[in-house]
Design an enzyme around this catalytic site. Structure first.
Site, short mmCIF file in Angstrom:
data_model
loop_
_atom_site.label_atom_id
_atom_site.label_comp_id
_atom_site.label_asym_id
_atom_site.label_seq_id
_atom_site.Cartn_x
_atom_site.Cartn_y
_atom_site.Cartn_z
CG HIS A 97 16.42 -11.26 -74.93
ND1 HIS A 97 17.08 -11.99 -75.88
CD2 HIS A 97 17.14 -10.12 -74.77
CE1 HIS A 97 18.13 -11.32 -76.29
NE2 HIS A 97 18.20 -10.18 -75.63
CB SER A 98 19.01 -10.86 -71.50
OG SER A 98 20.21 -10.48 -70.88
CB CYS A 99 17.53 -10.22 -66.89
SG CYS A 99 19.14 -9.45 -66.62
CB ALA A 101 16.50 -16.35 -70.48
CB SER A 125 16.37 -15.50 -75.89
OG SER A 125 16.99 -14.58 -76.74
#
Length: 259
Positions: A97-99, A101, A125
């Site tokens: 998720h975010s970083c 990802a 994500s």
């Protein structure tokens, strides 16, 4: 002795796992900026018996709060690749998720470079694709503005946001993570051979719809996008929906027992 568990527990500094000896697929999760492995603790009992959960714990957070976060991507990816080798056997996928990802993607490329088996699928994500434009950088904002942006994105409980001591410990880690990934430029390598599924909130200011479609250029295999109601932390609001999608897209993988 291996014990079936729905509890995510630390096995090494980098690896937290909810062991399922009879599973046939392993989901390895990478948390967002400033977050730790326990972000995914609630996922363990929600996943079907066929999927074992592993979550990555990075320096600078939770039980590793006294350690300094990484300041360069290459050393981070190298250390994580080595630390995860015990859980990279059999059939596995990455969710970040975010970083997280961005880290999952760079790790998949590193495994290919090393000639090691890679993930059966990447679930990326709330992260703009490499080269996406129009995403505002936050790591160099003044302290008050950075704090406001972090709280505004969501993902920080109100109780934590009101605790000055906790926030004073958390904000430097958040800034370090944002600095690490906002300054990173991924190498223009050939596309991966594994499928990529991109997930995002339909109201996410950090990963608007127009910034995530470029991930299709990073794979030679199947690509798809799924948008959920919500903002940057949509997946905290509806984990069951996300887990159902992951289960649907992974349990069709060839049956190879995790090592």
């Amino acid at each position: 002795m291996s014990v079936l568990s729905t509890e995510l527990v630390a096995e090494t500094p980098y690896v937290w796992r909810a062991r399922k000896p009879g599973s046939r697929h392993r989901l390895i999760c990478f948390p967002h900026a400033g977050a730790g492995a326990t972000t995914y603790a609630d996922w363990a009992p929600l996943l079907p018996p066929e999927i074992e959960l592993v979550a990555v714990q990075l320096p600078g957070r939770q039980n590793r709060i006294a350690e300094k976060p990484f300041t360069d991507v290459a050393p981070l990816v190298g250390v994580v690749a080595q630390a995860l080798r015990p859980v990279l056997g059999g059939s596995f996928s990455f969710f970040g998720h975010s970083c997280g990802a961005a880290l999952a993607f760079e790790l998949a490329k590193t495994l290919r470079t090393k000639g090691l088996p890679g993930p059966a699928r990447l679930f990326l994500s709330a992260q703009p694709a490499p080269g996406a434009t129009g995403v505002r950088h936050l790591h160099d904002l003044p302290e008050d503005a950075f704090r406001a942006e972090m709280i505004g994105l969501g993902g920080i409980d109100e109780e934590i946001a009101r605790d000055e001591f906790v926030m004073d410990s958390l904000l430097p880690v958040l800034r370090a993570d944002f600095r690490l990934w906002e300054r990173h430029r991924t190498a223009q390598d050939p596309p991966l051979d594994c499928p990529i599924t991109v997930l995002a909130g339909d109201g996410d200011p950090r990963a608007p719809k127009e910034t995530v479609d470029g991930w299709r250029n990073q794979t030679n295999a199947e690509f798809g996008t799924v948008f959920y109601p919500g903002g940057h932390f949509y997946f905290l609001d509806s984990p069951g929906d996300v887990i159902a999608l992951i289960a649907e897209q992974t349990l069709g993988a060839p049956e190879r027992r995790p090592a």
